[in-house]
Design a protein around this motif. Sequence first.
Motif, PDB file in Angstrom:
ATOM      1  N   ALA A   1      -9.600   5.911 -14.006  1.00 32.99           N
ATOM      2  CA  ALA A   1      -8.955   5.261 -15.150  1.00 32.99           C
ATOM      3  C   ALA A   1     -10.011   5.086 -16.231  1.00 32.99           C
ATOM      4  O   ALA A   1     -11.148   4.688 -15.930  1.00 32.99           O
ATOM      5  N   LEU A   2      -9.645   5.390 -17.454  1.00 34.48           N
ATOM      6  CA  LEU A   2     -10.601   5.290 -18.558  1.00 34.48           C
ATOM      7  C   LEU A   2      -9.932   4.618 -19.742  1.00 34.48           C
ATOM      8  O   LEU A   2      -8.782   4.903 -20.069  1.00 34.48           O
ATOM      9  N   ALA A   3     -10.659   3.703 -20.367  1.00 34.42           N
ATOM     10  CA  ALA A   3     -10.175   3.000 -21.551  1.00 34.42           C
ATOM     11  C   ALA A   3     -11.240   3.052 -22.631  1.00 34.42           C
ATOM     12  O   ALA A   3     -12.443   3.001 -22.324  1.00 34.42           O
ATOM     13  N   ASN A   4     -10.806   3.143 -23.881  1.00 31.70           N
ATOM     14  CA  ASN A   4     -11.812   3.165 -24.946  1.00 31.70           C
ATOM     15  C   ASN A   4     -11.252   2.659 -26.267  1.00 31.70           C
ATOM     16  O   ASN A   4     -10.049   2.702 -26.523  1.00 31.70           O
ATOM     17  N   VAL A   5     -12.164   2.133 -27.087  1.00 29.95           N
ATOM     18  CA  VAL A   5     -11.931   1.893 -28.505  1.00 29.95           C
ATOM     19  C   VAL A   5     -13.107   2.493 -29.256  1.00 29.95           C
ATOM     20  O   VAL A   5     -14.246   2.437 -28.798  1.00 29.95           O
ATOM     21  N   GLY A   6     -12.830   3.084 -30.411  1.00 28.76           N
ATOM     22  CA  GLY A   6     -13.915   3.620 -31.223  1.00 28.76           C
ATOM     23  C   GLY A   6     -14.158   5.093 -30.996  1.00 28.76           C
ATOM     24  O   GLY A   6     -13.250   5.851 -30.643  1.00 28.76           O
ATOM     25  N   ASP A   7     -15.425   5.511 -31.190  1.00 24.47           N
ATOM     26  CA  ASP A   7     -15.747   6.938 -31.146  1.00 24.47           C
ATOM     27  C   ASP A   7     -16.813   7.292 -30.116  1.00 24.47           C
ATOM     28  O   ASP A   7     -17.444   8.346 -30.217  1.00 24.47           O
ATOM     29  N   SER A   8     -17.020   6.432 -29.110  1.00 17.77           N
ATOM     30  CA  SER A   8     -17.862   6.807 -27.978  1.00 17.77           C
ATOM     31  C   SER A   8     -16.956   7.510 -26.967  1.00 17.77           C
ATOM     32  O   SER A   8     -16.114   6.873 -26.324  1.00 17.77           O
ATOM     33  N   LEU A   9     -17.102   8.816 -26.838  1.00 23.37           N
ATOM     34  CA  LEU A   9     -16.112   9.626 -26.148  1.00 23.37           C
ATOM     35  C   LEU A   9     -16.480   9.886 -24.685  1.00 23.37           C
ATOM     36  O   LEU A   9     -17.613   9.652 -24.253  1.00 23.37           O
TER      37      LEU A   9
ATOM     38  N   GLY B   1     -15.893  17.362 -16.787  1.00 27.26           N
ATOM     39  CA  GLY B   1     -16.279  18.754 -16.611  1.00 27.26           C
ATOM     40  C   GLY B   1     -15.738  19.267 -15.288  1.00 27.26           C
ATOM     41  O   GLY B   1     -15.814  18.578 -14.264  1.00 27.26           O
ATOM     42  N   ARG B   2     -15.183  20.470 -15.317  1.00 29.06           N
ATOM     43  CA  ARG B   2     -14.663  21.061 -14.080  1.00 29.06           C
ATOM     44  C   ARG B   2     -15.049  22.529 -14.019  1.00 29.06           C
ATOM     45  O   ARG B   2     -15.328  23.164 -15.039  1.00 29.06           O
ATOM     46  N   GLU B   3     -15.072  23.049 -12.791  1.00 32.05           N
ATOM     47  CA  GLU B   3     -15.406  24.458 -12.582  1.00 32.05           C
ATOM     48  C   GLU B   3     -14.159  25.181 -12.095  1.00 32.05           C
ATOM     49  O   GLU B   3     -13.523  24.769 -11.118  1.00 32.05           O
ATOM     50  N   GLU B   4     -13.833  26.249 -12.788  1.00 36.89           N
ATOM     51  CA  GLU B   4     -12.626  26.997 -12.453  1.00 36.89           C
ATOM     52  C   GLU B   4     -12.864  28.466 -12.753  1.00 36.89           C
ATOM     53  O   GLU B   4     -13.279  28.825 -13.854  1.00 36.89           O
ATOM     54  N   GLY B   5     -12.649  29.303 -11.746  1.00 35.67           N
ATOM     55  CA  GLY B   5     -12.843  30.735 -11.938  1.00 35.67           C
ATOM     56  C   GLY B   5     -14.268  31.114 -12.264  1.00 35.67           C
ATOM     57  O   GLY B   5     -14.513  32.080 -12.997  1.00 35.67           O
ATOM     58  N   GLY B   6     -15.221  30.343 -11.740  1.00 33.44           N
ATOM     59  CA  GLY B   6     -16.631  30.639 -11.964  1.00 33.44           C
ATOM     60  C   GLY B   6     -17.157  30.208 -13.315  1.00 33.44           C
ATOM     61  O   GLY B   6     -18.297  30.530 -13.669  1.00 33.44           O
ATOM     62  N   ALA B   7     -16.346  29.466 -14.089  1.00 34.39           N
ATOM     63  CA  ALA B   7     -16.776  29.005 -15.414  1.00 34.39           C
ATOM     64  C   ALA B   7     -16.536  27.509 -15.536  1.00 34.39           C
ATOM     65  O   ALA B   7     -15.686  26.938 -14.848  1.00 34.39           O
ATOM     66  N   TYR B   8     -17.309  26.881 -16.413  1.00 30.10           N
ATOM     67  CA  TYR B   8     -17.137  25.451 -16.676  1.00 30.10           C
ATOM     68  C   TYR B   8     -16.082  25.242 -17.757  1.00 30.10           C
ATOM     69  O   TYR B   8     -16.022  25.970 -18.751  1.00 30.10           O
ATOM     70  N   HIS B   9     -15.254  24.222 -17.549  1.00 29.10           N
ATOM     71  CA  HIS B   9     -14.239  23.840 -18.522  1.00 29.10           C
ATOM     72  C   HIS B   9     -14.351  22.341 -18.784  1.00 29.10           C
ATOM     73  O   HIS B   9     -14.908  21.597 -17.969  1.00 29.10           O
ATOM     74  N   VAL B  10     -13.803  21.917 -19.906  1.00 28.29           N
ATOM     75  CA  VAL B  10     -13.953  20.524 -20.329  1.00 28.29           C
ATOM     76  C   VAL B  10     -12.595  19.951 -20.711  1.00 28.29           C
ATOM     77  O   VAL B  10     -11.809  20.594 -21.408  1.00 28.29           O
ATOM     78  N   ASP B  11     -12.336  18.723 -20.249  1.00 26.87           N
ATOM     79  CA  ASP B  11     -11.147  17.982 -20.658  1.00 26.87           C
ATOM     80  C   ASP B  11     -11.590  16.690 -21.338  1.00 26.87           C
ATOM     81  O   ASP B  11     -12.356  15.913 -20.747  1.00 26.87           O
ATOM     82  N   LEU B  12     -11.133  16.464 -22.550  1.00 25.47           N
ATOM     83  CA  LEU B  12     -11.395  15.199 -23.239  1.00 25.47           C
ATOM     84  C   LEU B  12     -10.473  14.140 -22.650  1.00 25.47           C
ATOM     85  O   LEU B  12      -9.255  14.324 -22.626  1.00 25.47           O
ATOM     86  N   VAL B  13     -11.043  13.045 -22.164  1.00 27.28           N
ATOM     87  CA  VAL B  13     -10.226  12.014 -21.511  1.00 27.28           C
ATOM     88  C   VAL B  13     -10.259  10.686 -22.263  1.00 27.28           C
ATOM     89  O   VAL B  13      -9.809   9.670 -21.754  1.00 27.28           O
ATOM     90  N   SER B  14     -10.801  10.681 -23.453  1.00 29.26           N
ATOM     91  CA  SER B  14     -10.786   9.483 -24.290  1.00 29.26           C
ATOM     92  C   SER B  14     -10.120   9.829 -25.617  1.00 29.26           C
ATOM     93  O   SER B  14      -9.838  10.989 -25.904  1.00 29.26           O
TER      94      SER B  14
ATOM     95  N   GLN C   1      -8.539  -4.177 -31.246  1.00 28.96           N
ATOM     96  CA  GLN C   1      -9.348  -4.211 -30.039  1.00 28.96           C
ATOM     97  C   GLN C   1      -8.595  -3.688 -28.818  1.00 28.96           C
ATOM     98  O   GLN C   1      -9.117  -3.680 -27.711  1.00 28.96           O
ATOM     99  N   ALA C   2      -7.357  -3.222 -29.021  1.00 33.36           N
ATOM    100  CA  ALA C   2      -6.556  -2.715 -27.908  1.00 33.36           C
ATOM    101  C   ALA C   2      -7.004  -1.305 -27.538  1.00 33.36           C
ATOM    102  O   ALA C   2      -7.026  -0.410 -28.397  1.00 33.36           O
ATOM    103  N   PRO C   3      -7.356  -1.065 -26.279  1.00 37.99           N
ATOM    104  CA  PRO C   3      -7.870   0.257 -25.905  1.00 37.99           C
ATOM    105  C   PRO C   3      -6.766   1.273 -25.654  1.00 37.99           C
ATOM    106  O   PRO C   3      -5.633   0.927 -25.326  1.00 37.99           O
ATOM    107  N   SER C   4      -7.121   2.532 -25.810  1.00 39.16           N
ATOM    108  CA  SER C   4      -6.304   3.622 -25.273  1.00 39.16           C
ATOM    109  C   SER C   4      -6.693   3.799 -23.813  1.00 39.16           C
ATOM    110  O   SER C   4      -7.881   3.772 -23.476  1.00 39.16           O
ATOM    111  N   VAL C   5      -5.712   3.984 -22.947  1.00 45.21           N
ATOM    112  CA  VAL C   5      -5.958   4.057 -21.506  1.00 45.21           C
ATOM    113  C   VAL C   5      -5.369   5.351 -20.956  1.00 45.21           C
ATOM    114  O   VAL C   5      -4.227   5.709 -21.277  1.00 45.21           O
ATOM    115  N   VAL C   6      -6.149   6.060 -20.150  1.00 44.74           N
ATOM    116  CA  VAL C   6      -5.666   7.264 -19.473  1.00 44.74           C
ATOM    117  C   VAL C   6      -6.006   7.167 -17.989  1.00 44.74           C
ATOM    118  O   VAL C   6      -6.962   6.495 -17.601  1.00 44.74           O
TER     119      VAL C   6
END
Length: 304
Positions: free
Chosen positions: A133-141, A145-158, A219-224
């Motif tokens: 679970a991740l929560a954030n306010v602001g721009d600290s992101l 990182g995941r590995e799939e098919g021999g390559a690295y991929h990235v998902d933004l979770v904030s 001050q209310a965070p976004s939560v994923v």
Amino acid sequence: MKALKLPQCYVAAVLDGHGMLGEDASREAGRAIAASLRAAPALHTRGLAALSDAEVEALLGAAFQAGHKAALGIAAHAPGVYTYPRGARGAQTYVLKSLDGGDKAYIDPHLGARILEYGTTATVALVQGRALALANVGDSLAVVGREEGGAYHVDLVSTRHYGADPGERARLAAEVGDAVAVESEDGYISVREGRMRGYQLAMTRALGHRLLSKLGVSQAPSVVRRTLGPDDLCLILASDGVWEVFSPSEAVLTLCDHLAAGHSAPEAALDLVRTAVEVSDGTNVDIGADNTTAAVFVFDDLLD
């Protein structure tokens, strides 16, 4: 009845203060958030995976509210003399004075007055077993990182909270109308009226703002939430000092290279920060690097 044995719950937070007393705001808010989460009964008795989305949002929302309250509280103990930006090249010394109307400001005879207004970003991650679970306010992101098919991929979770985001722009318009304008090029918000007129901020959500919280800065965070899969390798939480140097893909690749070289997660995080600071120092020779902080989860280490 036998007690439920739950996996260890790990918590990490990155906070980046801004404005006068921003460093103090981030410190106190971080402590309050950690204390709130540590005391949350549901994490000890039921576990993160068993909680509903509404329960997770309430738990993290309460923690962020505690952080906001703690950051607000430092204004009552503001030092009479303050050096700003603290530790930066060309820092100036300001004296705290009371203004007409009850406000306070830090004043430098050559640079003028800076009203006592500050805040902090906050990005907080909980990892328990395969539940994230991740929560954030602001721009600290934060990115996974995941590995799939021999390559690295990235998902933004904030969520980056700034004026260029259509949802945030609509929220501001609904809450404060024309009192705040959005700068079209960089997403900064600018106060149009009142005693804060002309004040600019790079984000639309933050903790600790005494005055801007009345002008739409929430001050209310976004939560994923995310269930970690076998391909998920790592989570990076970092302040904008890292993201101004690295793209998310570059950060994950750099981190994984350090891990492959035998570095521990703390060592890899430190290497990431040091590289960002060195690049920033070389680019911004007059002002140096921005606040640069990173926290790293390596999921193999946590789930073994």
